[in-house]
Design a protein around this motif. Sequence first.
Motif, PDB file in Angstrom:
ATOM      1  N   ALA B 228       1.061  -8.615 -27.852  1.00  0.00           N
ATOM      2  CA  ALA B 228      -0.075  -9.348 -28.422  1.00  0.00           C
ATOM      3  C   ALA B 228       0.205 -10.850 -28.414  1.00  0.00           C
ATOM      4  N   LEU B 229       1.450 -11.194 -28.713  1.00  0.00           N
ATOM      5  CA  LEU B 229       1.829 -12.606 -28.747  1.00  0.00           C
ATOM      6  C   LEU B 229       1.696 -13.224 -27.351  1.00  0.00           C
ATOM      7  N   GLY B 231      -0.248 -12.200 -24.907  1.00  0.00           N
ATOM      8  CA  GLY B 231      -1.679 -12.295 -24.583  1.00  0.00           C
ATOM      9  C   GLY B 231      -2.321 -13.472 -25.285  1.00  0.00           C
ATOM     10  N   PHE B 232      -1.939 -13.685 -26.529  1.00  0.00           N
ATOM     11  CA  PHE B 232      -2.493 -14.776 -27.339  1.00  0.00           C
ATOM     12  C   PHE B 232      -2.092 -16.131 -26.753  1.00  0.00           C
TER      13      PHE B 232
END
Lengths: 364, 364
Positions: B228-229, B231-232
């Motif tokens: 997620a990190l 992608g963010f």
Amino acid sequence: MGIVTAMPELSGATSADPSDYLQQVMAEIDAEVARRRASGDLPAGLERELDELFLEFSPVGAQGQTRLRESLSLVDGSAYVDIAVPVESNKRAGRLVKRTVRSLTRFYVDFVVHQIVRFAWAVSRLAHQLVDRLEELESEVAALRPPPVPAAAVPVADDGGAWWAPTAVEALGPATGRVLHAECGAGSLVAAMLAAGIDAYGVDPSEPAVETAAAAGLDVRAEGAADHLDVVPTEGLAGIVMPASLQWCDPTERARLVALAASRLAVGGILVLHSSTPAGWVRRAPTLLADLAPGRPLHAETWAHLLAEHGLAVTSTRTGGGSAGLDRMDGALPGAASVNAAIDLVEQALLGPDEYLVVATRER
Amino acid sequence: MTAVHQFVPALLPRDATGDHTRALRDAFVAAGWESRIFAEAAHDEICDEAIHYTDYPSYAGPDDVLLYQVGTASPVSEFLLSRREPLVLDYHNITPGHFYAGWEDETAARVGRAREQLAALAPRAVLGIADSAYNAAELAELGCRRTEVVPIVVDVDGWAEDPDPAALAELAASRAASGPVWLFVGRLSPNKAQHVLVEALWLARRWFDPDTRLHLVGPAVTGAYAQALDGFVDELGLAGAVRRGEHLSPAELAAWFRAADVFVCVSEHEGFCIPLVEAMRFDLPIVALAAGAVPETAGDAAVLLGSSRPATVATAAHRVATDDRLRGVLAAAGRRRLASFDPARSRQRFLEVLGALAGAPVAS
């Protein structure tokens, strides 16, 4: 380093105590953030939007039909268990051994896998049914949801001259810290409070209104009430004048705002809430607002009940506002006194007051 | 003969708990005590230093004191519950499961199980040793009758080795072409909130310096959070501004510390936070969220934030990275603070409290 925007320099502090110095630095950092917020560099809600954006990448934050359907495809894909165990090996004997083991255990693996696959498909089917039902419910709820209220239909507050302003200022007089007027419009009530010696400031989402207030030298920021309260420290305020939109906002949003305000108010702090009465709302609310607002005003007694749930005790309620709807007879005419008295009675019985002001104190 | 044996779920090299356990064993042996390490698992490099915990009965003596290095969920806990020897807990904190909920349910369940095991052990322990008052309070809350705060035995001087020349040269070249470099060292994990650092970086690059960089050092605990990190970071267009380091040798880690301008920590849960001490060792000024044991560990050697709002973090980190006077004050405070973590003093305190339990005289 190419500094684009330099922060204001330290205010020349030469304190020998490092902890004093660090406290001063922290105060300057807070002031810098507040300045950026007020200047529009940090639009209200931007930090929340960043958080939400991050959550979109998380498994917990998977949102929307697309993500739900994507997750469902993953479930479908994982529901199949391959029983053809690979038997490739670098060594000829290894391949033979693997093959033999696979053959010998096939009946057992088949038996277990059959049950696992049945369970997985049952779960997948259930998930599909749930998603279908969820989509149906969402479309039904969307149909019931009123269209958004046009911003132009929301009156910009100018509460300093309202009938309840002197009562509010008097009630907030004993406050011994900062007092927030949420949705303060052009800041007329903030100005009235400052004139009474109250350390007042305001926030309002309307930038033109805030510009007017700022031009008058008032400490007013361009922010929504909830966004602002979100960043205020717990028990950091001595008083709050609640926003006018509280009376007609969505019940979920109303509950969130009240909980936020209660937590930001210090024990002993004062909360002032002005609202239309339910009957007054029907009579006087602007047409678009009355038709499209997601919520409706409550009675003052209901507010007393809701506030008590957050440790706030109502100390006074005052009704007022709205002039009588019926014309009076000229007093010089014969019988005018008794007719006007009858009109008063009819008005009181049928129309009642249009607005009320609730003052509450946080007790715990 | 005085005997203090240690139990640990896993004995690992270059690991804070592993190093602490081995340093204590050496101190106990140097004091003339009998001391062995019993573990559920040990890394190949140091497996000859550990004995499987189930073999303890064949080493047990009548006056043994058992010291358990509480870490993750382990059958060692259940084993110790069944023993009658005086039990001492050495607690370095277990991250609450709710931080992992929705990210990695398996990890959430594992730490939940670890906390359950700790709750069962705490009332049974004759003493709980914690490396911070924050951890001691958790032990007391779980029913530990007596607690002592003794800092973890961290070999601060061991970190003084020269940075890896190749890594330092490469990082220095990259730094020369960039703006301020922020560093955080810690597992990629939801409770460490690296995503907030990314949000703050995005703001800092807009407000202060478009060349600001963020270096994140540490392994991924939950694949979902790391994913997620990543992608963010891509979504915010920060792929070139965020650099990750994993599996670094001590000399390489020293290079990353040397090549940074500020250590920024917005971790929401820390029982001690060794990287703060590492930053002090490298004279790197610190900005940290005042959460968990962080204020206690950092003392006055950090700008402590009351909120991890990205705007506040960005402003504070940039200020510390670019204000020479502030950097000097923080680095000096860090050097003073380091004295509190003198390993010799910690070792001596361990000998005193455990020696008293085991009936051993301790020379200072």
